[in-house]
Write an enzyme that holds these catalytic residues in place. Structure first.
Site, short mmCIF file in Angstrom:
data_model
loop_
_atom_site.label_atom_id
_atom_site.label_comp_id
_atom_site.label_asym_id
_atom_site.label_seq_id
_atom_site.Cartn_x
_atom_site.Cartn_y
_atom_site.Cartn_z
N SER A 45 0.83 -1.20 0.00
CA SER A 45 0.00 0.00 0.00
C SER A 45 0.87 1.26 0.00
CB SER A 45 -0.91 -0.03 1.23
OG SER A 45 -1.43 1.23 1.52
N LYS A 92 1.79 3.60 -3.56
CA LYS A 92 1.35 5.01 -3.60
C LYS A 92 2.53 5.93 -3.90
CE LYS A 92 -0.80 5.32 0.37
NZ LYS A 92 -1.65 4.37 1.05
N1 URA Z 1 -0.31 3.54 5.57
C1 URA Z 1 -0.62 3.23 4.29
O1 URA Z 1 -0.44 4.03 3.38
N2 URA Z 1 -1.10 2.02 4.04
C2 URA Z 1 -1.31 1.11 5.00
O2 URA Z 1 -1.72 0.03 4.70
C3 URA Z 1 -1.00 1.44 6.33
C4 URA Z 1 -0.49 2.66 6.60
#
Ligand code: URA
Length: 435
Positions: A183, A187
């Site tokens: 995750s 990003k």
């Molecule tokens: N921060 C994130 O961006 N993703 C997660 O899964 C947990 C914390």
């Protein structure tokens, strides 16, 4: 290929192929895979984990299933910071302007609150007028002009993570190395960041409760970035008790501005300096952490970091008068002091329980898409190591709306404070650096 077969395979502890992961994630991004199948796969991954290859494929599948921001037109070496989520963590609000004031561009994409933790975007949105949604061109132009900007995840960057993140938040599937690492890193990569400093939280208020688990997450993320061709460092920092003395949204903005005015709490300032030094080194503005810390200290002392914050607010539509007048932020209509019931020392202050109490006051969400009360939160008058006497104010609740569950929040906060006659040892905020 069917989503149900992929879920079953993971449920049974088998490894997923690159094609299976891509198929599922494409379906998440397009909306073809429904929420309940995303929850099921998240839970299967939670229990069965993923191999290094699966994690890499998951990360890249999320990146590929959406738009990618190209930061190559940014002048200099942009460096980003990402925290794995904590309580009272307003570091991004301080670090972005601080590091930018030292000449390193910070093009930051932040998230909203997740689980018991707060989110930078929720905090920034408590500043009247602040715009977290900028188009790519405006964002890049802003970074080239003033070196700093913080925006929310746009609709098209890592859309699969956006859906998964919101679903994991309400299905108890956050605390897993593979899911968190994929995750976070997806990003960052989708947002065009190749140079990243991770703040991996460990302790009661973190998703990772023990140092070995935090270390595992730190190494996993640093490896994932390296495999994707980038450069990163992870700082493991303590999240047993909240950072600073404010937990919520508007009150955290005030504490961040105070820190930029060089009168913030020591733990928060130290963490900003530790993370910022790594960012300056990656960004080519310092060779050693000592040199970097000295530069950053000067930027706090001479007002340059605060000035950068002001410029950022101005460019993103925020009301800059907040810097001198905190009353323009939404004010709590209710306050309640929670008093100490015995004498002694605060030996522990459970960040997770404080985070939950703050959410019960309205500072966080119960369900995906819920509104939050930006004025809700907790001021911690006493923290670990503080001496207390019966009747002293331990903390103060603040809220405005009727959804606040004061009784439940009081129960949580009573459980959060451990008071005993033994004076505790001070614990450092920064535990180690993983390169
Ligand atoms: N921060 C994130 O961006 N993703 C997660 O899964 C947990 C914390």
């Amino acid at each position: 290929m069917r989503a149900v077969d992929i879920i079953r395979k993971k449920r049974d502890g088998l490894s997923l192929t690159k094609q299976e992961i891509e198929f599922f994630i494409q379906g998440v991004a397009s909306g073809e895979v429904p929420d309940y199948q995303i929850s099921a796969l998240s839970m299967a991954i939670y229990f069965q984990h993923m191999t290094e290859d699966e994690m890499f494929h998951l990360t890249m599948a999320v990146v590929e299933a959406g738009d990618k921001l190209d930061l190559s037109s940014i002048k200099g070496i942009p460096v980003d910071k990402h925290s794995t989520g904590g309580v009272g963590d307003k570091v991004s609000l301080i670090l972005g302007p601080l590091v930018a004031s030292a000449g390193v561009p910070v093009a930051k994409m932040s998230g909203r609150g997740l689980g018991h933790t707060g989110g930078t975007i929720d905090k920034l949105e408590s500043i009247p007028g602040f715009q977290c949604e900028l188009d790519k061109e405006t964002f890049i132009e802003q970074i080239n002009d003033i070196k700093v900007g913080i925006i929310s995840q746009t609709g098209n960057l890592a859309p699969a993570d956006k859906r998964m993140y919101a679903i994991r938040d309400v299905t108890a599937t956050v605390e897993n190395t593979a899911l968190i690492a994929a995750s976070v890193v997806s990003k960052k990569l989708a947002a065009g960041n190749r140079n990243i400093v991770f703040d991996v939280k460990v302790g009661k208020g973190a998703f990772m409760k023990t140092e070995p688990r935090a270390l595992d997450l730190a190494e996993t993320m640093v490896d994932l970035v390296a495999k994707a061709g980038g450069k990163s460092v992870a700082v493991i920092s303590q999240m047993n008790q909240p950072l600073g003395r404010e937990v919520g949204n508007a009150n955290e903005v005030i504490e961040a501005i105070e820190t930029l005015k060089n009168r913030g709490p020591v733990d928060l300032t130290n963490l900003c300096l530790a993370l910022g030094s790594q960012m300056l080194i990656i960004g080519g503005k310092a060779e050693t952490t000592e040199e970097a810390r000295k530069i950053l200290r000067e930027k706090l002392e001479d007002g340059s970091a605060l000035e950068k914050f002001k410029q950022m607010l101005d460019r993103q539509g925020g009301d800059i008068s907040v810097i001198d007048d905190y009353t323009i932020l939404k004010q709590p209509t209710n306050r309640l002091d929670i008093m100490a019931e015995k004498d002694g020392w605060v030996t522990a202050l459970d960040a997770m329980k404080v985070g939950r109490a703050s959410n019960l006051l309205g500072a966080g969400r119960k369900r995906k898409g819920d509104d939050i009360d930006h004025a809700a939160g907790i001021h911690l008058a006493k923290k670990e190591g503080d001496k207390v006497e019966i009747g002293d104010v331990l903390c103060t609740f603040m809220w405005t709306n009727e959804i606040a569950d004061i009784e439940a929040a009081t129960d949580r906060i009573r459980e959060a404070y451990y008071v005993s006659m033994e004076q505790p040892q001070a614990r450092p905020v920064v535990l180690r650096v993983v390169e």
